[in-house]
Structures are given as C-alpha cells and as structure tokens.
Design an enzyme around this catalytic site. Structure first.
Site, short mmCIF file in Angstrom:
data_model
loop_
_atom_site.label_atom_id
_atom_site.label_comp_id
_atom_site.label_asym_id
_atom_site.label_seq_id
_atom_site.Cartn_x
_atom_site.Cartn_y
_atom_site.Cartn_z
N VAL A 66 -32.82 5.26 55.72
CA VAL A 66 -32.33 4.61 56.32
C VAL A 66 -33.92 4.45 57.57
O VAL A 66 -34.70 4.13 57.58
CB VAL A 66 -31.73 4.75 57.79
CG1 VAL A 66 -30.39 4.60 57.10
CG2 VAL A 66 -32.25 6.50 58.32
N TYR A 157 -36.90 16.53 68.23
CA TYR A 157 -35.31 15.63 68.20
C TYR A 157 -34.86 14.95 69.66
O TYR A 157 -34.54 13.81 69.58
CB TYR A 157 -34.18 16.61 68.02
CG TYR A 157 -33.28 15.76 67.97
CD1 TYR A 157 -32.09 16.09 67.31
CD2 TYR A 157 -31.74 16.07 69.23
CE1 TYR A 157 -30.87 15.03 66.96
CE2 TYR A 157 -30.87 15.86 69.11
CZ TYR A 157 -30.05 15.75 68.36
OH TYR A 157 -28.87 15.00 68.16
N LYS A 161 -33.84 11.09 70.64
CA LYS A 161 -32.98 10.21 71.30
C LYS A 161 -33.34 9.54 72.43
O LYS A 161 -32.39 8.66 72.64
CB LYS A 161 -32.20 11.46 71.48
CG LYS A 161 -32.02 11.85 69.62
CD LYS A 161 -30.71 11.07 69.33
CE LYS A 161 -30.36 11.72 68.31
NZ LYS A 161 -29.38 10.34 66.98
P1 NDP Z 1 -23.88 15.12 59.57
O1 NDP Z 1 -25.53 16.59 59.91
O2 NDP Z 1 -22.69 15.88 59.41
O3 NDP Z 1 -24.09 13.88 58.70
C1 NDP Z 1 -25.63 13.09 59.17
C2 NDP Z 1 -25.20 12.29 57.82
O4 NDP Z 1 -26.67 11.32 58.26
C3 NDP Z 1 -25.19 12.03 57.28
O5 NDP Z 1 -24.54 11.56 56.17
C4 NDP Z 1 -26.46 12.10 56.04
O6 NDP Z 1 -26.33 11.78 54.16
C5 NDP Z 1 -26.79 10.71 56.90
N1 NDP Z 1 -28.22 10.81 56.85
C6 NDP Z 1 -29.30 12.09 57.69
N2 NDP Z 1 -30.43 11.28 56.86
C7 NDP Z 1 -30.65 10.44 57.14
C8 NDP Z 1 -31.70 8.94 56.12
N3 NDP Z 1 -33.09 9.62 56.24
N4 NDP Z 1 -30.70 8.33 55.69
C9 NDP Z 1 -29.75 7.75 55.23
N5 NDP Z 1 -28.45 8.62 56.13
C10 NDP Z 1 -29.22 9.88 56.76
O7 NDP Z 1 -24.57 15.04 61.91
P2 NDP Z 1 -23.59 14.81 62.93
O8 NDP Z 1 -22.21 13.76 62.28
O9 NDP Z 1 -23.13 16.08 63.35
O10 NDP Z 1 -24.03 14.02 63.30
C11 NDP Z 1 -24.30 12.13 63.26
C12 NDP Z 1 -24.93 12.06 64.55
O11 NDP Z 1 -24.98 12.31 65.51
C13 NDP Z 1 -27.03 11.98 64.51
O12 NDP Z 1 -27.59 11.19 64.84
C14 NDP Z 1 -26.90 13.21 65.87
O13 NDP Z 1 -28.19 13.14 66.30
C15 NDP Z 1 -26.05 12.80 66.61
N6 NDP Z 1 -25.14 14.50 67.25
C16 NDP Z 1 -24.44 14.92 66.59
C17 NDP Z 1 -24.03 16.25 67.39
C18 NDP Z 1 -23.31 16.98 67.03
O14 NDP Z 1 -22.83 18.20 67.85
N7 NDP Z 1 -22.64 17.38 65.74
C19 NDP Z 1 -24.39 16.14 69.46
C20 NDP Z 1 -25.01 15.04 69.82
C21 NDP Z 1 -25.30 13.98 68.58
P3 NDP Z 1 -26.51 13.01 53.74
O15 NDP Z 1 -24.89 12.66 53.33
O16 NDP Z 1 -26.15 12.18 52.29
O17 NDP Z 1 -27.44 13.79 53.97
#
Ligand code: NDP
Length: 247
Positions: A66, A157, A161
């Site tokens: 992305v 980060y 955000k």
């Molecule tokens: P995960 O690390 O479990 O998953 C992240 C996902 O984002 C993966 O599918 C990854 O792809 C994808 N991704 C990362 N970088 C890119 C990129 N450059 N292009 C396309 N896809 C990308 O994270 P979470 O599910 O925990 O987090 C999801 C969102 O929630 C994030 O924005 C995070 O900041 C936010 N968040 C999470 C919290 C938490 O406690 N978990 C709390 C607050 C916010 P791939 O699998 O190929 O690596």
C-alpha cells in the site's frame, strides 16, 4: 445487531491476518464479497483462504504494497476491470518499528509513515475517484489511541496514527456531499501478531491499564467497522470510534 452486506464488495487492506482478518471474516459472514489484501506473508494468506473455503466464491486475495503508489494504481485498475464496483474500503494495514526518537533510524521513521499514513492516502485517493462517480461509499481507517496520547518509543507510529485521523476528518468533508463517509476505528490492545513480540511483563503492565481488565478481540473491532460501514450509518462522518475497553 445483524449486518447485511449481501449486495456489497468490500476491500480490506492487511485483510489476511489479525484485525484485518477478523474484519474480512465478519464481512464474509454478513454476505459481502471481500477483497483482502496483504504485502508479503503468503502462508498466512493461504491459511486464511483455506479457513474460509466455504466462502471461496466471495473471497479474493490480492498481494501488493500500500505504500507503493504504482502498485495501488494497478490494484484499483484490477478492481474496476474485475469487480466493476465496490462500496467499502477498510484501510487496516499497518506496521510498528519502535524505538526512542534519539535512536530511531530514519528508515524506520519513513517505513512507518509510508505504510500507515501514505498507504491510507494512496488507497483513499484511488478509492474516492471510483466512489465519487457512484455517489456512495464508506471508508474506515484503523487508527490507534497512541495517536492521541503518544507513547515513549512509538513516535513514528503515533505520528502516523494521528495523521490518519487528521486525514480522515479532512477527507470526510471533501466527499460527504456524494454520500461517502470516512471514519476511524481506534482499537486499544488487541491480541494479534502486532503485539506478539512484546515481553510478557510489558503486556501485563498494559493489561493493568485497561479498565475492563482484558485485551480486546478482533471480533470486537470488526463489529465497530461493520457498524460504520452500514448504509444506515450515513450520518456518522469524520469521527473516531474507540474500541479500547475504556483506556
Ligand atoms: P498484524 O501485524 O497482525 O497484520 C498487519 C497486516 O497488514 C498484515 O496483513 C500485513 O500483510 C499488512 N501490511 C503491513 N504492511 C503492509 C504494506 N506495506 N502493504 C500492504 N499490507 C501491509 O496487525 P494488526 O492486525 O494487529 O493491526 C492491524 C491495524 O490495527 C494496524 O493498522 C494497527 O496499527 C492497528 N492497531 C492494532 C492494535 C493491536 O493491538 N493489535 C491496536 C491499535 C491499532 P502481511 O501479512 O503480508 O505481512
């Protein structure tokens, strides 16, 4: 609340793992056609696809970055050619690269800003070009309370955000007249790979700060996303819905 997205196509970035996977599965359960994207973890994507084999006709995986504008352009060309239209975009993909500012490598600053903030811009720009023509759409950006409170060791980060939230408020004003709403869902501590690397004592410390005394689940975040994506949520625009257990 039961949601019905039977006639809708939904794009979830980072939709194959963690919160994004929970969101994608909730939309599948509500009848939507889902395009779940990821960057590089093909085995997690395949595992997710296998687990949802019962919905295989409505689940599509796309791999791209992305933060790369050209790849985003190619993705939306593909969406237009093969899916004709979509109704919902969830900008969920995100990363952390933690360190204190004095020690933070410039590449870690750039990578986090490019993925979390610029990625939201690239995806939203191309999305609104299509949604404006249709005069309907829902964009939901996954942010974090860290953007509001700040956190030692997470300046990159937090900035990304906070930037997503400011971006959301501005874009929501640009597209509202076309029946497109843009909102944020801001999860607290959610048990995913994202926080799996934290030491146990640090996790315990975080847990102590959560008034409901537990980490949240991806299903609880997904519920908020589907609520904002619902057609009937048309008057909720430019806002942030926190799913934090009361942080
Ligand atoms: P995960 O690390 O479990 O998953 C992240 C996902 O984002 C993966 O599918 C990854 O792809 C994808 N991704 C990362 N970088 C890119 C990129 N450059 N292009 C396309 N896809 C990308 O994270 P979470 O599910 O925990 O987090 C999801 C969102 O929630 C994030 O924005 C995070 O900041 C936010 N968040 C999470 C919290 C938490 O406690 N978990 C709390 C607050 C916010 P791939 O699998 O190929 O690596």
């Amino acid at each position: 609340m039961n949601f019905d997205f039977k006639d809708q196509t939904v794009i979830v970035t980072g939709g194959t793992r963690g919160i994004g996977r929970g969101v994608a599965e909730a939309f599948l359960a509500a009848g939507a056609q889902v395009i779940a994207t990821y960057r590089s973890n093909t085995s997690a994507a395949q595992e997710f696809q296998k687990a949802n084999a019962a919905c295989k006709d409505r689940l599509h995986l796309k791999q791209f970055d992305v933060s790369e504008p050209n790849q985003v352009v190619e993705f939306f060309k593909d969406v237009e050619e093969n899916f004709k239209q979509f109704e919902v975009l969830v900008n969920n993909s995100g990363i952390r690269r933690d360190s204190i500012v004095g020690m933070m490598p410039a590449e870690d600053w750039d990578e986090v800003i490019h993925t979390n903030l610029s990625g939201t811009y690239h995806m939203s720009k191309l999305a609104v070009q299509q949604l404006m023509r249709r005069k309907y759409g829902r964009i939901i950006n996954i942010t974090s309370p860290i953007g509001r409170y700040g956190f030692a060791g997470q300046a990159n980060y937090a900035a990304s955000k906070a930037g997503q939230e400011a971006f959301t408020r501005s874009l929501s004003k640009e597209v509202a007249s076309r029946n497109i709403t843009v909102n944020c869902v801001s999860p607290g501590f959610i048990d995913t790979d994202f926080i799996a690397d934290l030491p146990e004592d640090q996790k315990k410390k975080y847990l102590g700060q959560v008034p409901v005394k537990r980490f949240g689940t991806v299903e609880e975040v997904a519920r908020a996303v589907l609520f904002l994506a619902d057609r009937d949520s048309a008057y909720i625009n430019g806002t942030v819905l926190e799913i934090t257990g009361g942080l």
